[in-house]
Write a protein that holds these residues in place. Sequence first.
Motif, mmCIF file in Angstrom:
data_model
loop_
_atom_site.group_PDB
_atom_site.id
_atom_site.type_symbol
_atom_site.label_atom_id
_atom_site.label_comp_id
_atom_site.label_asym_id
_atom_site.label_seq_id
_atom_site.Cartn_x
_atom_site.Cartn_y
_atom_site.Cartn_z
ATOM 1 N N MET A 93 9.045 21.700 20.470
ATOM 2 C CA MET A 93 9.497 22.359 21.674
ATOM 3 C C MET A 93 10.353 23.587 21.345
ATOM 4 N N ALA A 94 11.132 23.505 20.267
ATOM 5 C CA ALA A 94 11.966 24.644 19.891
ATOM 6 C C ALA A 94 11.216 25.640 19.019
ATOM 7 N N HIS A 95 9.993 25.296 18.601
ATOM 8 C CA HIS A 95 9.128 26.162 17.814
ATOM 9 C C HIS A 95 9.718 26.492 16.441
ATOM 10 N N PHE A 96 10.440 25.549 15.840
ATOM 11 C CA PHE A 96 10.950 25.728 14.491
ATOM 12 C C PHE A 96 9.898 25.263 13.488
ATOM 13 N N PRO A 97 9.975 25.749 12.250
ATOM 14 C CA PRO A 97 9.023 25.297 11.225
ATOM 15 C C PRO A 97 9.208 23.803 10.914
ATOM 16 N N GLU A 98 8.182 23.205 10.313
ATOM 17 C CA GLU A 98 8.201 21.772 9.994
ATOM 18 C C GLU A 98 9.335 21.422 9.038
ATOM 19 N N GLN A 99 9.703 22.330 8.146
ATOM 20 C CA GLN A 99 10.776 22.048 7.188
ATOM 21 C C GLN A 99 12.117 21.851 7.888
ATOM 22 N N VAL A 100 12.310 22.511 9.006
ATOM 23 C CA VAL A 100 13.549 22.315 9.776
ATOM 24 C C VAL A 100 13.600 20.894 10.317
ATOM 25 N N ARG A 101 12.471 20.426 10.816
ATOM 26 C CA ARG A 101 12.395 19.046 11.331
ATOM 27 C C ARG A 101 12.681 18.034 10.221
ATOM 28 N N ASP A 102 12.151 18.282 9.018
ATOM 29 C CA ASP A 102 12.392 17.383 7.891
ATOM 30 C C ASP A 102 13.883 17.305 7.563
ATOM 31 N N LYS A 103 14.548 18.450 7.574
ATOM 32 C CA LYS A 103 15.985 18.462 7.259
ATOM 33 C C LYS A 103 16.801 17.795 8.363
ATOM 34 N N THR A 104 16.463 18.073 9.610
ATOM 35 C CA THR A 104 17.233 17.464 10.699
ATOM 36 C C THR A 104 17.005 15.961 10.764
ATOM 37 N N ASP A 105 15.805 15.495 10.436
ATOM 38 C CA ASP A 105 15.550 14.045 10.395
ATOM 39 C C ASP A 105 16.393 13.381 9.316
ATOM 40 N N ALA A 106 16.511 14.034 8.156
ATOM 41 C CA ALA A 106 17.335 13.480 7.074
ATOM 42 C C ALA A 106 18.805 13.444 7.483
ATOM 43 N N LEU A 107 19.277 14.501 8.127
ATOM 44 C CA LEU A 107 20.662 14.531 8.598
ATOM 45 C C LEU A 107 20.905 13.473 9.668
ATOM 46 N N ASP A 108 19.929 13.273 10.540
ATOM 47 C CA ASP A 108 20.043 12.256 11.576
ATOM 48 C C ASP A 108 20.136 10.869 10.960
ATOM 49 N N ALA A 109 19.318 10.602 9.967
ATOM 50 C CA ALA A 109 19.349 9.300 9.289
ATOM 51 C C ALA A 109 20.693 9.092 8.594
ATOM 52 N N ALA A 110 21.213 10.137 7.965
ATOM 53 C CA ALA A 110 22.517 10.020 7.306
ATOM 54 C C ALA A 110 23.620 9.765 8.334
ATOM 55 N N GLY A 111 23.531 10.422 9.471
ATOM 56 C CA GLY A 111 24.522 10.205 10.530
ATOM 57 C C GLY A 111 24.461 8.793 11.087
ATOM 58 N N ASN A 112 23.252 8.268 11.261
ATOM 59 C CA ASN A 112 23.105 6.897 11.764
ATOM 60 C C ASN A 112 23.665 5.889 10.772
ATOM 61 N N THR A 113 23.424 6.120 9.481
ATOM 62 C CA THR A 113 23.953 5.223 8.456
ATOM 63 C C THR A 113 25.475 5.267 8.437
ATOM 64 N N THR A 114 26.028 6.463 8.519
ATOM 65 C CA THR A 114 27.481 6.618 8.546
ATOM 66 C C THR A 114 28.072 5.919 9.757
ATOM 67 N N ALA A 115 27.434 6.048 10.900
ATOM 68 C CA ALA A 115 27.932 5.398 12.113
ATOM 69 C C ALA A 115 27.884 3.880 11.977
#
Length: 144
Positions: free
Chosen positions: A1-23
């Motif tokens: 929806m934001a029209h970012f490249p696939e590599q951006v999605r890969d990085k944000t997914d990794a950051l999201d997973a790290a945030g969930n683990t930290t929480a």
Amino acid sequence: MAHFPEQVRDKTDALDAAGNTTAAIGKGFAIGSAALVSLALFGAFITRVNETEVNVLQPISFAALFVGAMLPYWFTAMTMKSVGVAAKAMVEEVRRQFEEIEGLREGRAEAQHDRCIKISTDASLREMIPPGLLVIFSPILTGI
């Protein structure tokens, strides 16, 4: 929806997973520290009222212990419900904007971000009144 490249999605997914683990780890520490604090407060109370023993078989002591143990769960349930109410209002606003604003789905129109911010701010203030009152009045009512 934001029209970012696939590599951006890969990085944000990794950051999201790290945030969930930290929480999740943080919640464990929070529960453990809450247990220690409740034990310390109980010890301080016993010391302050010059009690040498507490008989939990006495109905008043048992009832007070039961209510005191229930209060953190009640507070948690109230705050979780508040988050749910606020999230529901936000979802309804986003849904309304997608239905009413032409071109929003395609990225040709701007969303009304200020409305979402207002919903979030108002809900956070309004929905936290009952848990706040519980925290303020439970010691007062217990002491009466």
